[in-house]
Design a protein around this motif. Structure first.
Motif, mmCIF file in Angstrom:
data_model
loop_
_atom_site.group_PDB
_atom_site.id
_atom_site.type_symbol
_atom_site.label_atom_id
_atom_site.label_comp_id
_atom_site.label_asym_id
_atom_site.label_seq_id
_atom_site.Cartn_x
_atom_site.Cartn_y
_atom_site.Cartn_z
ATOM 1 N N ALA A 264 0.847 -1.200 0.000
ATOM 2 C CA ALA A 264 0.000 0.000 0.000
ATOM 3 C C ALA A 264 0.880 1.247 0.000
ATOM 4 C CB ALA A 264 -0.932 -0.010 1.209
ATOM 5 N N GLU A 265 1.901 1.230 0.830
ATOM 6 C CA GLU A 265 2.790 2.399 0.929
ATOM 7 C C GLU A 265 3.496 2.684 -0.403
ATOM 8 O OE1 GLU A 265 6.042 2.104 3.850
ATOM 9 O OE2 GLU A 265 7.122 3.444 2.474
ATOM 10 N N LEU A 266 3.913 1.622 -1.089
ATOM 11 C CA LEU A 266 4.647 1.810 -2.347
ATOM 12 C C LEU A 266 3.719 2.086 -3.532
ATOM 13 C CD1 LEU A 266 7.351 -1.007 -1.997
ATOM 14 C CD2 LEU A 266 7.678 1.463 -1.718
ATOM 15 N N GLY A 267 2.422 2.010 -3.288
ATOM 16 C CA GLY A 267 1.468 2.266 -4.373
ATOM 17 C C GLY A 267 1.433 1.149 -5.395
ATOM 18 N N CYS A 268 1.577 -0.087 -4.932
ATOM 19 C CA CYS A 268 1.516 -1.228 -5.855
ATOM 20 C C CYS A 268 0.119 -1.333 -6.481
ATOM 21 C CB CYS A 268 1.807 -2.529 -5.117
ATOM 22 S SG CYS A 268 3.509 -2.705 -4.590
ATOM 23 N N LEU A 269 0.066 -1.843 -7.695
ATOM 24 C CA LEU A 269 -1.231 -2.148 -8.322
ATOM 25 C C LEU A 269 -1.961 -3.168 -7.463
ATOM 26 C CD1 LEU A 269 -0.622 -2.766 -12.146
ATOM 27 C CD2 LEU A 269 -2.033 -0.974 -11.116
ATOM 28 N N SER A 270 -1.208 -4.166 -6.984
ATOM 29 C CA SER A 270 -1.845 -5.206 -6.175
ATOM 30 C C SER A 270 -0.850 -5.800 -5.196
ATOM 31 C CB SER A 270 -2.392 -6.326 -7.072
ATOM 32 O OG SER A 270 -1.337 -7.043 -7.671
ATOM 33 N N ALA A 271 -1.400 -6.334 -4.106
ATOM 34 C CA ALA A 271 -0.660 -7.201 -3.193
ATOM 35 C C ALA A 271 -1.333 -8.554 -3.299
ATOM 36 C CB ALA A 271 -0.751 -6.674 -1.763
ATOM 37 N N ASP A 272 -0.540 -9.602 -3.499
ATOM 38 C CA ASP A 272 -1.122 -10.886 -3.873
ATOM 39 C C ASP A 272 -0.827 -11.973 -2.838
ATOM 40 O OD1 ASP A 272 -0.853 -9.103 -6.078
ATOM 41 O OD2 ASP A 272 -1.242 -10.752 -7.446
ATOM 42 N N HIS A 273 -1.743 -12.903 -2.722
ATOM 43 C CA HIS A 273 -1.740 -14.026 -1.769
ATOM 44 C C HIS A 273 -2.450 -13.614 -0.476
ATOM 45 C CE1 HIS A 273 0.469 -17.222 -3.708
ATOM 46 N NE2 HIS A 273 1.376 -16.351 -4.109
ATOM 47 N N LEU A 274 -1.699 -12.957 0.466
ATOM 48 C CA LEU A 274 -2.298 -12.367 1.677
ATOM 49 C C LEU A 274 -2.960 -13.387 2.608
ATOM 50 C CD1 LEU A 274 -3.883 -9.245 -0.102
ATOM 51 C CD2 LEU A 274 -1.659 -9.378 1.043
ATOM 52 N N LEU A 275 -2.527 -14.624 2.548
ATOM 53 C CA LEU A 275 -3.099 -15.636 3.449
ATOM 54 C C LEU A 275 -2.881 -15.243 4.909
ATOM 55 C CD1 LEU A 275 -1.863 -18.981 1.790
ATOM 56 C CD2 LEU A 275 -3.746 -17.506 1.145
ATOM 57 N N GLN A 276 -1.741 -14.577 5.173
ATOM 58 C CA GLN A 276 -1.352 -14.260 6.552
ATOM 59 C C GLN A 276 -1.420 -12.758 6.827
ATOM 60 O OE1 GLN A 276 -0.797 -16.605 8.715
ATOM 61 N NE2 GLN A 276 -0.927 -18.276 7.222
ATOM 62 N N ILE A 277 -2.236 -12.057 6.090
ATOM 63 C CA ILE A 277 -2.328 -10.597 6.262
ATOM 64 C C ILE A 277 -2.750 -10.261 7.699
ATOM 65 C CG2 ILE A 277 -4.731 -10.487 5.457
ATOM 66 C CD1 ILE A 277 -4.028 -7.833 4.073
ATOM 67 N N SER A 278 -2.184 -9.178 8.247
ATOM 68 C CA SER A 278 -2.532 -8.740 9.608
ATOM 69 C C SER A 278 -3.717 -7.771 9.543
ATOM 70 C CB SER A 278 -1.343 -8.024 10.235
ATOM 71 O OG SER A 278 -1.118 -6.811 9.531
#
Ligand code: NIG
Ligand code: FE
Length: 415
Positions: A264-278
């Motif tokens: 999010a901070e780097l302005g990515c188009l997407s963050a992928d997978h995220l099984l362990q997202i906080s």
């Protein structure tokens, strides 16, 4: 191509040219009940609505497709695949079934490194033929746009070979391909224990060639404990942005690692997978324009916990779904399986799953203004189901319901 699709029982437009965030927006498919019609001229949609409203003369010279009893949706966007690779890892899969873990196989020199060895030695012809087979299968399941990553070379020549194969594939078959450079997929044996040096090598010697030759639109990295850390991710993605590429991250797949926050901070188009997202990662994505791309077939294949899709959508994230097709963690690009897992195990509604595979998938590759919905001005990429409602996509699970795939107004697959 000029095409008139008439007598549509249910037209799912997914109307809009922006990512849909949260429950209300993702749950609204902007459905037009039939009889409805779509007109495509020169590959672009010129009309989508109730059949009675088709302007006089609009359908002149069009090929006709009668969609009586059928539902029509935007073509599916598979926004995360590792399409081009050499060899297979069928033994590893059996080891994992017997209790071995993905990371321990990787640490023993298997996993990504095993596909790297096969991809380095494979000819372009063989790589291309294998990828083409996958693209054909995807097309039969209603996919009209595919993202494809490099990352099984991890040195200049093979990374370029993979990306050139992607470029050739674009000319050889109808689906649109969005090309991503993922040299930072793992640290190759030449740089063992020196991951930061490897990132420097990629930034200095590979990325500039990829950018100069226009071989990729985007750059991805496997940010994970024991693979690439935050500092390395920043270095790689900052260099990629300066080279004019969009950014993506494999984030929070195996352990929580703050990947979503960084994306999010780097302005990515997407963050992928995220099984362990906080929880903080969820909050960061919800506030950002970064798409949360979930890959349920990988979680299924790894026997891992699914990403918390329900919590993410309720918090206001824009969720996309994609296959992650690759020879290791997920050797499947099955759209029927994806719908089943998302709706049966991840708590997504079928409406949210459709949004995730259409307009939000398009946003995950920055193409939400061109594709992902059925409306005037968008590309004529459509899928026709052999059933009258999109709800069959979860109800009639595990089955391929596609009767036609239409790419830029041309029927490229018919059952
Ligand atoms: O998205 N996690 C890293 N990369 C791939 C797997 C690649 C492989 O195992 O060959 C993934 O799961
Ligand atoms: Fe992946």
């Amino acid at each position: 191509m000029n095409l008139y699709i008439k007598n549509i029982a249910q037209l799912v437009t997914c109307h809009g040219s922006e990512a849909k965030h949260g429950k209300a927006a993702m749950g609204d498919l902007h459905v037009i009940e039939g009889p409805a019609a779509v007109v495509i001229r020169e590959g672009i949609i010129t009309f989508a609505g109730s059949q009675q409203d088709v302007p006089r003369g609009e359908t002149a010279g069009c090929e006709e497709l009668d969609a009586t009893g059928r539902c029509v949706l935007p073509g599916f966007v598979d926004s995360h695949t590792h399409l081009v690779f050499g060899g297979y890892r069928e033994d590893e899969f059996q080891w994992r079934l017997a209790g071995d873990s993905y990371m321990s196989i990787m640490e023993r020199g298997g996993g990504i490194a095993s596909t790297m060895r096969a991809t380095r030695t494979e000819s372009e012809d063989t790589l291309r033929a294998s990828a083409l087979r996958h693209l054909t299968n995807m097309m039969h399941m209603g996919v009209t746009t595919v993202e494809a990553k490099s990352g099984y070379g991890m040195e200049l020549e093979t990374e370029l070979k993979q990306l050139r194969v992607v470029r050739q594939l674009q000319e050889l078959q109808p689906l649109d391909i969005f090309s991503t450079f993922m040299g930072a997929h793992d640290t190759p044996p030449e740089y063992k224990g020196r991951s930061t040096d490897f990132i420097e090598y990629l930034c200095r010697e590979v990325l500039p060639v990829v950018a100069r030759e226009g071989l990729a639109e985007c750059c991805d990295i496997f940010t994970e404990k024991g693979v690439f850390d935050h500092a390395e991710t920043r270095k790689m993605l900052t260099a990629a942005r300066e080279a004019g590429l969009a950014l993506k991250m494999h984030a929070d797949e195996i352990v929580p690692f703050g990947g979503a926050e960084l994306a999010a901070e780097l302005g990515c188009l997407s963050a992928d997978h995220l099984l362990q997202i906080s929880d903080r990662g969820i909050e960061a994505l919800a506030k950002s324009n970064t798409i949360a791309t979930l890959l349920p077939c990988t979680a299924f294949s790894l026997k891992a916990d699914y990403a918390p899709a329900r919590r993410m959508i309720d918090a206001g994230c824009a969720v996309a779904l994609a296959s992650d097709l690759n020879p290791g963690s997920c050797f499947s690009a099955s759209i029927p399986l994806l719908f089943a897992l998302a709706t049966i195990y991840m708590g997504m509604t079928v409406e949210e799953a459709v949004t995730a595979l259409t307009i939000n998938g398009a946003a995950a590759i920055g193409r939400e203004r061109q594709i992902g919905s059925i409306e005037k001005g968008k590309k004529g990429d459509l899928v026709v189901l052999e059933y009258p409602s999109y709800k069959f996509l979860s109800y009639h699970f595990g089955m391929n319901l596609v009767s036609h795939t239409i790419k830029a107004g041309r029927i490229v697959y018919a059952k």
